[in-house]
Design a protein around this motif. Structure first.
Motif, PDB file in Angstrom:
ATOM      1  N   LEU A 207       0.850  -1.188   0.000  1.00  0.00           N
ATOM      2  CA  LEU A 207       0.000   0.000   0.000  1.00  0.00           C
ATOM      3  C   LEU A 207       0.886   1.238   0.000  1.00  0.00           C
ATOM      4  CD1 LEU A 207      -2.545  -1.022   2.820  1.00  0.00           C
ATOM      5  CD2 LEU A 207      -2.592  -1.626   0.383  1.00  0.00           C
ATOM      6  N   LEU A 208       0.579   2.161  -0.878  1.00  0.00           N
ATOM      7  CA  LEU A 208       1.243   3.466  -0.865  1.00  0.00           C
ATOM      8  C   LEU A 208       0.320   4.409  -0.109  1.00  0.00           C
ATOM      9  CD1 LEU A 208       3.343   5.592  -1.777  1.00  0.00           C
ATOM     10  CD2 LEU A 208       2.016   5.840  -3.888  1.00  0.00           C
ATOM     11  N   VAL A 209       0.827   4.927   0.988  1.00  0.00           N
ATOM     12  CA  VAL A 209      -0.020   5.681   1.904  1.00  0.00           C
ATOM     13  C   VAL A 209       0.404   7.150   1.946  1.00  0.00           C
ATOM     14  CG1 VAL A 209      -0.905   5.800   4.268  1.00  0.00           C
ATOM     15  CG2 VAL A 209      -0.301   3.569   3.288  1.00  0.00           C
ATOM     16  N   PRO A 210      -0.321   8.004   1.242  1.00  0.00           N
ATOM     17  CA  PRO A 210      -0.051   9.433   1.351  1.00  0.00           C
ATOM     18  C   PRO A 210      -0.877  10.012   2.489  1.00  0.00           C
ATOM     19  CG  PRO A 210      -1.695   9.083  -0.339  1.00  0.00           C
ATOM     20  CD  PRO A 210      -1.398   7.722   0.277  1.00  0.00           C
ATOM     21  N   GLY A 211      -0.552  11.222   2.856  1.00  0.00           N
ATOM     22  CA  GLY A 211      -1.411  11.914   3.820  1.00  0.00           C
ATOM     23  C   GLY A 211      -0.855  11.952   5.228  1.00  0.00           C
ATOM     24  N   VAL A 212       0.323  11.331   5.449  1.00  0.00           N
ATOM     25  CA  VAL A 212       0.981  11.509   6.739  1.00  0.00           C
ATOM     26  C   VAL A 212       1.667  12.876   6.687  1.00  0.00           C
ATOM     27  CG1 VAL A 212       2.888  10.723   8.197  1.00  0.00           C
ATOM     28  CG2 VAL A 212       1.362   9.057   7.139  1.00  0.00           C
ATOM     29  N   GLY A 213       1.516  13.652   7.726  1.00  0.00           N
ATOM     30  CA  GLY A 213       2.146  14.974   7.721  1.00  0.00           C
ATOM     31  C   GLY A 213       1.163  16.035   7.276  1.00  0.00           C
ATOM     32  N   ALA A 214       1.474  16.682   6.147  1.00  0.00           N
ATOM     33  CA  ALA A 214       0.679  17.836   5.695  1.00  0.00           C
ATOM     34  C   ALA A 214      -0.824  17.556   5.688  1.00  0.00           C
ATOM     35  CB  ALA A 214       1.135  18.276   4.307  1.00  0.00           C
ATOM     36  N   GLN A 215      -1.208  16.340   5.356  1.00  0.00           N
ATOM     37  CA  GLN A 215      -2.637  16.039   5.285  1.00  0.00           C
ATOM     38  C   GLN A 215      -3.211  15.422   6.570  1.00  0.00           C
ATOM     39  OE1 GLN A 215      -3.875  14.422   1.241  1.00  0.00           O
ATOM     40  NE2 GLN A 215      -1.697  14.726   0.872  1.00  0.00           N
ATOM     41  N   GLY A 216      -2.378  15.227   7.582  1.00  0.00           N
ATOM     42  CA  GLY A 216      -2.905  14.901   8.904  1.00  0.00           C
ATOM     43  C   GLY A 216      -3.102  13.439   9.267  1.00  0.00           C
ATOM     44  N   GLY A 217      -2.475  12.520   8.561  1.00  0.00           N
ATOM     45  CA  GLY A 217      -2.628  11.103   8.885  1.00  0.00           C
ATOM     46  C   GLY A 217      -1.778  10.693  10.069  1.00  0.00           C
ATOM     47  N   ASN A 218      -2.051   9.508  10.584  1.00  0.00           N
ATOM     48  CA  ASN A 218      -1.406   9.041  11.799  1.00  0.00           C
ATOM     49  C   ASN A 218      -0.573   7.788  11.513  1.00  0.00           C
ATOM     50  OD1 ASN A 218      -0.956   7.572  14.198  1.00  0.00           O
ATOM     51  ND2 ASN A 218      -2.609   8.690  15.207  1.00  0.00           N
ATOM     52  N   LEU A 219       0.741   7.918  11.669  1.00  0.00           N
ATOM     53  CA  LEU A 219       1.662   6.837  11.329  1.00  0.00           C
ATOM     54  C   LEU A 219       1.433   5.584  12.160  1.00  0.00           C
ATOM     55  CD1 LEU A 219       4.124   5.931   9.688  1.00  0.00           C
ATOM     56  CD2 LEU A 219       5.581   6.978  11.410  1.00  0.00           C
ATOM     57  N   LYS A 220       1.217   5.767  13.448  1.00  0.00           N
ATOM     58  CA  LYS A 220       1.055   4.620  14.342  1.00  0.00           C
ATOM     59  C   LYS A 220      -0.133   3.743  13.921  1.00  0.00           C
ATOM     60  CE  LYS A 220       0.696   3.541  19.296  1.00  0.00           C
ATOM     61  NZ  LYS A 220      -0.654   2.976  19.367  1.00  0.00           N
ATOM     62  N   GLU A 221      -1.249   4.391  13.671  1.00  0.00           N
ATOM     63  CA  GLU A 221      -2.439   3.633  13.275  1.00  0.00           C
ATOM     64  C   GLU A 221      -2.256   2.940  11.923  1.00  0.00           C
ATOM     65  OE1 GLU A 221      -6.115   5.782  13.359  1.00  0.00           O
ATOM     66  OE2 GLU A 221      -5.759   6.482  15.401  1.00  0.00           O
ATOM     67  N   VAL A 222      -1.595   3.641  11.008  1.00  0.00           N
ATOM     68  CA  VAL A 222      -1.359   3.034   9.685  1.00  0.00           C
ATOM     69  C   VAL A 222      -0.557   1.748   9.847  1.00  0.00           C
ATOM     70  CG1 VAL A 222      -0.240   3.322   7.448  1.00  0.00           C
ATOM     71  CG2 VAL A 222      -1.505   5.226   8.440  1.00  0.00           C
ATOM     72  N   CYS A 223       0.464   1.791  10.691  1.00  0.00           N
ATOM     73  CA  CYS A 223       1.307   0.606  10.908  1.00  0.00           C
ATOM     74  C   CYS A 223       0.515  -0.505  11.594  1.00  0.00           C
ATOM     75  CB  CYS A 223       2.528   0.963  11.742  1.00  0.00           C
ATOM     76  SG  CYS A 223       3.636   2.068  10.873  1.00  0.00           S
ATOM     77  N   GLU A 224      -0.234  -0.117  12.599  1.00  0.00           N
ATOM     78  CA  GLU A 224      -0.991  -1.098  13.374  1.00  0.00           C
ATOM     79  C   GLU A 224      -1.959  -1.874  12.479  1.00  0.00           C
ATOM     80  OE1 GLU A 224      -3.900  -0.949  17.320  1.00  0.00           O
ATOM     81  OE2 GLU A 224      -2.582   0.749  16.853  1.00  0.00           O
ATOM     82  N   PHE A 225      -2.668  -1.157  11.627  1.00  0.00           N
ATOM     83  CA  PHE A 225      -3.712  -1.803  10.823  1.00  0.00           C
ATOM     84  C   PHE A 225      -3.268  -2.181   9.413  1.00  0.00           C
ATOM     85  CE2 PHE A 225      -6.244   1.031  13.731  1.00  0.00           C
ATOM     86  CZ  PHE A 225      -6.661   0.005  14.562  1.00  0.00           C
ATOM     87  N   GLY A 226      -2.162  -1.591   8.958  1.00  0.00           N
ATOM     88  CA  GLY A 226      -1.804  -1.793   7.549  1.00  0.00           C
ATOM     89  C   GLY A 226      -0.612  -2.693   7.296  1.00  0.00           C
ATOM     90  N   MET A 227       0.228  -2.904   8.305  1.00  0.00           N
ATOM     91  CA  MET A 227       1.453  -3.662   8.058  1.00  0.00           C
ATOM     92  C   MET A 227       1.154  -5.149   7.888  1.00  0.00           C
ATOM     93  SD  MET A 227       4.978  -3.272  10.215  1.00  0.00           S
ATOM     94  CE  MET A 227       5.108  -1.503  10.011  1.00  0.00           C
ATOM     95  N   ASN A 228       1.910  -5.799   6.992  1.00  0.00           N
ATOM     96  CA  ASN A 228       1.777  -7.256   6.847  1.00  0.00           C
ATOM     97  C   ASN A 228       3.148  -7.917   7.024  1.00  0.00           C
ATOM     98  OD1 ASN A 228       3.139  -6.981   4.410  1.00  0.00           O
ATOM     99  ND2 ASN A 228       1.299  -7.151   3.143  1.00  0.00           N
ATOM    100  N   ARG A 229       3.223  -9.207   6.759  1.00  0.00           N
ATOM    101  CA  ARG A 229       4.472  -9.945   7.050  1.00  0.00           C
ATOM    102  C   ARG A 229       5.643  -9.480   6.179  1.00  0.00           C
ATOM    103  NH1 ARG A 229       3.955 -15.699   3.915  1.00  0.00           N
ATOM    104  NH2 ARG A 229       2.856 -14.847   2.109  1.00  0.00           N
ATOM    105  N   ASN A 230       5.336  -8.829   5.035  1.00  0.00           N
ATOM    106  CA  ASN A 230       6.409  -8.257   4.208  1.00  0.00           C
ATOM    107  C   ASN A 230       6.476  -6.735   4.362  1.00  0.00           C
ATOM    108  OD1 ASN A 230       6.986 -10.792   2.975  1.00  0.00           O
ATOM    109  ND2 ASN A 230       5.096 -10.524   1.784  1.00  0.00           N
ATOM    110  N   ILE A 231       5.988  -6.276   5.479  1.00  0.00           N
ATOM    111  CA  ILE A 231       5.816  -4.841   5.765  1.00  0.00           C
ATOM    112  C   ILE A 231       4.636  -4.326   4.940  1.00  0.00           C
ATOM    113  CG2 ILE A 231       6.893  -2.594   6.149  1.00  0.00           C
ATOM    114  CD1 ILE A 231       8.397  -5.014   7.485  1.00  0.00           C
TER     115      ILE A 231
END
Lengths: 269, 269
Positions: A207-231
């Protein structure tokens, strides 16, 4: 580049940071405007200062097209510089293209053969035959818009189609296209609540995840819910990194911002 | 150019023909490859031979991007040639762009300010804020993809969203955006059965209709169901016109094909 090579780089650098090269001449340090090619001079400095902290760079085509031939030259120099000096880095042409088959084939040629990008972002609205010409390239990657990070994402992408949101329909349908298992998807970080459900449909995809930073996304949550065994994640930051300073120390400031993100990423690996 | 000027040109030339300049170096007469700029040489000859029969030209950006800087130069020369010699002709950058707001603003600048096109095609998937930056330009025109002419149109565009097809949702929603009443829409000629319903939603809007000719659409039906009191139609033909002959007579052959279409159009006016 294969996805396993990308995962290897992520583990090596302890980073899944993608830096967006959205170069706006009104925002770069003004002393660079004296350079023969200010856009490339800016990119080169940013890349050299951050290449050990990022696994991918993503020039946004609009920012180059807005400068006509000069912009196109700067883009060519940037991708050549990356491929020559940092071939281990994954490159993304953020172009959001998509057209009828023979036309998409021309775009694929432009980005994969001529400019030699590893990947390109593609819009799904025109369906299967608008995307498959990109998917036909081996070891090149097609990153399909699914759920974007902007406000307009709610206009159509989250509308219900046959009992599920359009973006889910896009993901499920596109998986079945020829070489569809190789697709990556754009999923905006501003919508982390959707990530769990997305991972049920495409557990293995990047997954290519834009929106962290200027657009207000949250890195911790993205990792928690989005990471898989190959990252399986590339987190993009553009303005927050490249415009960290508008002064002579811009490259150093960008590296500092990138390092903050990399350190945070490392804590989730 | 305003839409009333466009309608005036249509009435004057008894034609609502748009010629798609999808220039493929493998398909143009091979003697042109000796020219310094074969793409522009081809376009110039086609334009000069057909300009009295067409009201619009539509370069498809992919075919230019596929040639890098040379392609971009050829595109620039083509639009400049049109604007200088035939300023009454409507020009369409068939680019199918669409990105978050600040990025769409860059694309709008590229096509409207730098290249000076009258209009650009835009994809709707990213919603309101991806389209409004284009709509902000006065007397420039944004042509939104609604129902395209390719097979993939059935993947998402015709899917039911809240009891109606997605493309109808796109049309109804986009009408309400800022300056949305100025939108034009891409409606594929291969789907004439939808035209009556589309005209109920947007009786006044111009429709850009690809798919006549190479893609198998029917001109008579498009006129019957799609024409409004201001004509409201631009019918595009690309390959059927520009590749009518691959020999030295290519421009004359293109003019003959364009004239056939123009004559047929005249019979509906």
């Amino acid at each position: 580049m294969t996805t396993s090579q990308l995962t290897e780089q992520i583990r090596l650098k302890k980073s899944f940071l993608c830096i967006g090269l959205d170069v706006d001449l009104t925002k770069i340090p003004q002393h660079l405007l004296k350079e023969e090619d200010p856009i490339f001079a800016f990119n080169k400095a940013i890349i050299d200062a951050t290449q050990h902290l990022a696994v991918a760079y993503k020039p946004n085509l609009a920012f180059y097209e807005a400068h006509g031939i000069k912009g196109f030259q700067a883009l060519g120099k940037t991708i050549d510089y990356l491929n020559e000096n940092y071939p281990e880095i994954f490159t993304i042409a953020d172009a959001k293209r998509g057209d009828i088959g023979n036309t998409s084939g021309m775009y694929a040629k432009a980005f994969f053969e001529d400019l030699k990008f590893d990947s390109v972002t593609v819009a799904p609205y025109m369906g299967k035959d608008s995307v498959e010409p990109f998917l036909a390239y081996e070891n090149k990657h097609t990153i399909l818009l699914a759920l974007t990070s902007n406000a307009g994402a709610y206009d159509f992408q989250t509308q219900q189609v046959e009992g599920e949101e359009l973006y889910k329909k896009v993901i499920k349908t596109s998986k079945e296209w020829k070489n569809g298992q190789n697709l990556m998807y754009v999923i905006g970080a501003t919508k982390t609540e959707f990530l769990q459900e997305i991972r049920k449909i495409i557990p293995e995809s990047f997954l290519l995840v834009p929106g962290v930073g200027a657009q207000g996304g949250n890195l911790k949550e993205v990792c928690e819910f989005g990471m898989n065994r190959n990252i399986g994640l590339l987190i993009n930051a553009s303005r927050a990194v490249i415009y960290a300073s508008h002064g002579a120390d811009f490259a150093e400031a960008a590296a500092n911002e990138a390092e903050k993100l990399q350190q945070e990423m490392a804590s989730f690996l």
